[in-house]
Motif scaffolding. Structure first.
Motif, PDB file in Angstrom:
ATOM      1  N   CYS A   1       0.054   3.667   3.344  1.00  0.00           N
ATOM      2  CA  CYS A   1       0.546   3.351   4.695  1.00  0.00           C
ATOM      3  C   CYS A   1       1.860   2.574   4.663  1.00  0.00           C
ATOM      4  O   CYS A   1       2.495   2.388   5.705  1.00  0.00           O
ATOM      5  CB  CYS A   1      -0.506   2.592   5.496  1.00  0.00           C
ATOM      6  SG  CYS A   1      -0.851   0.933   4.914  1.00  0.00           S
TER       7      CYS A   1
ATOM      8  N   CYS B   1      -6.102  -1.773   0.197  1.00  0.00           N
ATOM      9  CA  CYS B   1      -5.653  -1.798   1.595  1.00  0.00           C
ATOM     10  C   CYS B   1      -6.890  -1.712   2.477  1.00  0.00           C
ATOM     11  O   CYS B   1      -7.671  -0.771   2.360  1.00  0.00           O
ATOM     12  CB  CYS B   1      -4.722  -0.624   1.881  1.00  0.00           C
ATOM     13  SG  CYS B   1      -4.238  -0.529   3.618  1.00  0.00           S
TER      14      CYS B   1
ATOM     15  N   CYS C   1       0.859  -1.184   0.000  1.00  0.00           N
ATOM     16  CA  CYS C   1       0.000   0.000   0.000  1.00  0.00           C
ATOM     17  C   CYS C   1       0.893   1.229   0.000  1.00  0.00           C
ATOM     18  O   CYS C   1       1.701   1.408   0.917  1.00  0.00           O
ATOM     19  CB  CYS C   1      -0.902   0.012   1.236  1.00  0.00           C
ATOM     20  SG  CYS C   1      -1.815   1.556   1.424  1.00  0.00           S
TER      21      CYS C   1
ATOM     22  N   CYS D   1      -6.478   1.699   4.727  1.00  0.00           N
ATOM     23  CA  CYS D   1      -6.579   3.001   4.062  1.00  0.00           C
ATOM     24  C   CYS D   1      -7.706   3.031   3.043  1.00  0.00           C
ATOM     25  O   CYS D   1      -8.161   4.083   2.646  1.00  0.00           O
ATOM     26  CB  CYS D   1      -5.276   3.332   3.341  1.00  0.00           C
ATOM     27  SG  CYS D   1      -3.832   3.154   4.374  1.00  0.00           S
TER      28      CYS D   1
HETATM   29 ZN   LIG Z   1      -2.756   1.271   3.503  1.00  0.00          ZN
END
Ligand SMILES: [Zn+2]
Lengths: 388, 157
Positions: free
Chosen positions: B52, B63, B49, B66
């Motif tokens: 993050c 993700c 991701c 997120c």
């Molecule tokens: Zn993420």
């Protein structure tokens, strides 16, 4: 209080828990529901809403089980919903019943949970094989027990916990269940019996596990106004919490049930509980396997991480200890009809807080109790806190 | 209600039923990447991701934290570590297996999560948590693009 209205439990009921009961799932649901209504002194007409908790359709073998069971749960021409979060369903069902009444939408709610696992023949283990990820897990031939074994092993490894420390939970709960009139597997066993029982999937042995069962349980919930008219002895639902962790089993801290911690924090906050081990007088902690009682006590912050085995060895969690855990006998002793087992725990806390638990009554005058269940793919936590 | 201890439900009046349904499960966008790399290149891939920075294995399309799309694939090789394991002695009917089967959760350096898989070329009493292992792949001609294209994980040589 989060909710608009304070919600009370005013009646509880449950069937026998057995490996094979003659009654259909509907009939089991009706037995438990009728018993709860009788205790509350109410008729079905007094129930404005119904919540049914029941786990995978594949157990009863009816592929729309909520609908199939509705009449046994008293849902005829009523607002009705089925809730299902795997093993967490039983305690989530009371959480769902709570919001029905707390919202002000209904003054009463009948909460019912049922499981008839014996329909899945020859063994419900087959139903469990299809709960896992179809791409990454099922092609390996995954079974429920070896998934638990992986978690148990990680928990033992992380804290250096021995099998004999864990076996004490099975010994305690099966002994407690001897005093439960509905129990399936009450017994006086020793740590050696557990350690000498058949090795299934190391470190899981036969006596580390709860049985499969048929059974049902029910509770009657009422708003404060209604409850105070009907009883001098209501038990209040002061905290509810539920939470799910990642659906990827492989991405969790297997040694620590963070989802249970999240659910507990939500419930503690609502109930104003700052110091759980001091403020909780009695708890029914989900124990389908003996290590899970310890694992969950830590997630509930009733014990520090890795310390639950010591509390158990010291007798703190015995029925006459300072923090009795699973005075009912739990799933290991009373039996494990999945959703009904979780609601059985809520029934037990209700009876304990009313002083109606008979030979199972914990010492002192318990005022605050907790019930917890755990489910879905081992990542769902549901918690309820009740006060008398 | 009935209280008798019935050991076989077939001793009660009953109807024997069956729920027969078969399924075809697509492996999805991230799954096709993951299994193609195993099938063609003997490589285990994760997804990173970019928001993050977390690398997930198996890889995902998105993700879950997120809620953004994961577009970067990470080659994690074929070596990992035993995070936990079990030794299975019985089959699903409870019958004793001729040979116990070892299953482990294997984690990979630099990634979160891992794979559940069999262990091989090792005896049950020799397995330890933390042990370095590597994937043993089926011969290329036998691979179908499934988790069983990996036969098992063995101790790193
Ligand atoms: Zn993420």
């Amino acid at each position: 209080m989060v909710g608009k209205k304070r919600v009370a439990v005013i009646g509880a009921g449950m069937t026998l828990f057995r490996r094979n009961l003659k009654e259909t799932g509907k009939e089991l649901a009706w037995h438990a529901s009728k018993m709860a209504l009788d205790q509350a002194g109410l008729e079905l007409n007094d129930m404005q809403s119904v919540v049914m908790g029941t786990a995978p359709d594949a157990f009863d073998g009816v592929h729309m089980k909520g609908e199939y069971l509705a009449d046994g749960a008293g849902a005829w021409r009523k607002p009705y919903s089925r809730v299902f979060v795997g093993g967490g369903t039983g305690v989530f069902a009371i959480d769902a019943g709570w919001w029905h009444v707390a919202s002000g939408q209904f003054d009463t709610c009948l909460v019912v949970a049922e499981e008839k696992m014996s329909s899945c023949y020859p063994h419900p283990a087959y139903a469990f094989t299809t709960i896992f990820d179809p791409i990454y897990s099922r092609p390996l031939g995954v079974t429920l027990i070896w998934i638990f074994a992986l978690e148990m092993h990680r928990y033992m490894h992380r804290h250096g916990i021995k099998k004999e420390e864990i076996a004490l939970v099975s010994v305690k709960n099966k002994r407690n269940a001897l005093d439960h009139p509905c129990a399936q597997l009450g017994a006086n066993i020793t740590v050696e019996d557990v350690l000498n029982s058949e090795i299934m999937c190391w470190p899981v042995q036969r006596l580390d596990i709860s049985p499969t069962s048929d059974g049902a349980a029910a509770l009657v919930l009422a708003s404060e106004d209604v409850a105070k008219k009907l009883t001098d002895n209501p038990v209040w639902i002061d905290g509810t919490g539920w939470c799910i962790d990642t659906t990827f089993w492989t991405n969790r801290d297997l040694y620590y049930p963070r989802y249970v911690q999240c659910a507990a924090q939500m419930a503690y906050k609502m109930a104003g509980i700052k110091n759980p081990p001091k403020e909780i007088d009695v708890a029914e902690v989900y124990d389908p396997f003996d290590y899970k009682e310890l694992h969950h006590m830590e997630g509930l912050m009733l014990a520090r991480k890795g310390q639950a085995p010591k509390l158990t060895a010291d007798g703190v969690t015995q029925r006459d200890g300072d923090l009795p855990i699973n005075p009912s006998g739990g799933l290991l002793g009373v039996g494990n009809p999945i959703a009904a087992a979780g609601l059985m725990k809520c029934c037990e806390i209700f009876w304990q807080l009313r002083g109606e638990a008979g030979k199972r009554q914990v010492k002192g005058d318990p005022r605050t109790g907790l019930a917890q269940a755990w489910g879905d793919l081992m990542q769902y936590g549901s918690v309820v806190i009740m006060r008398s | 209600m009935a209280t008798e201890k019935i050991t076989d439900i077939r001793h009660m009046l009953h109807w024997p039923g069956h729920m027969e349904t078969d399924y075809i499960y697509t492996q999805g966008i991230a799954g096709e990447k993951f299994f193609s790399e195993i099938k063609e290149n003997e490589k285990i891939y994760g997804g990173r991701c970019n928001h993050c920075g977390q690398v997930f294995v198996p890889p995902r399309l998105y993700c879950e934290r997120c809620f953004r799309k994961i577009a970067e694939w990470r080659n994690l090789g074929s070596k990992g570590v035993v995070y936990t394991f079990t030794v299975v002695y019985i089959d699903i009917d409870g019958a004793k297996l001729d040979e116990p089967i070892m299953y482990a959760l294997i984690t990979f350096d630099g990634a979160e999560g891992g794979l559940i898989h069999r262990l091989g070329e090792i005896k049950p009493h020799e397995v330890q948590i933390g042990m370095p292992v590597e994937a043993v792949f089926r011969p290329q001609a036998e691979r179908t693009g499934s988790i069983n294209d990996i036969r098992y994980f063995k101790p790193q040589s």
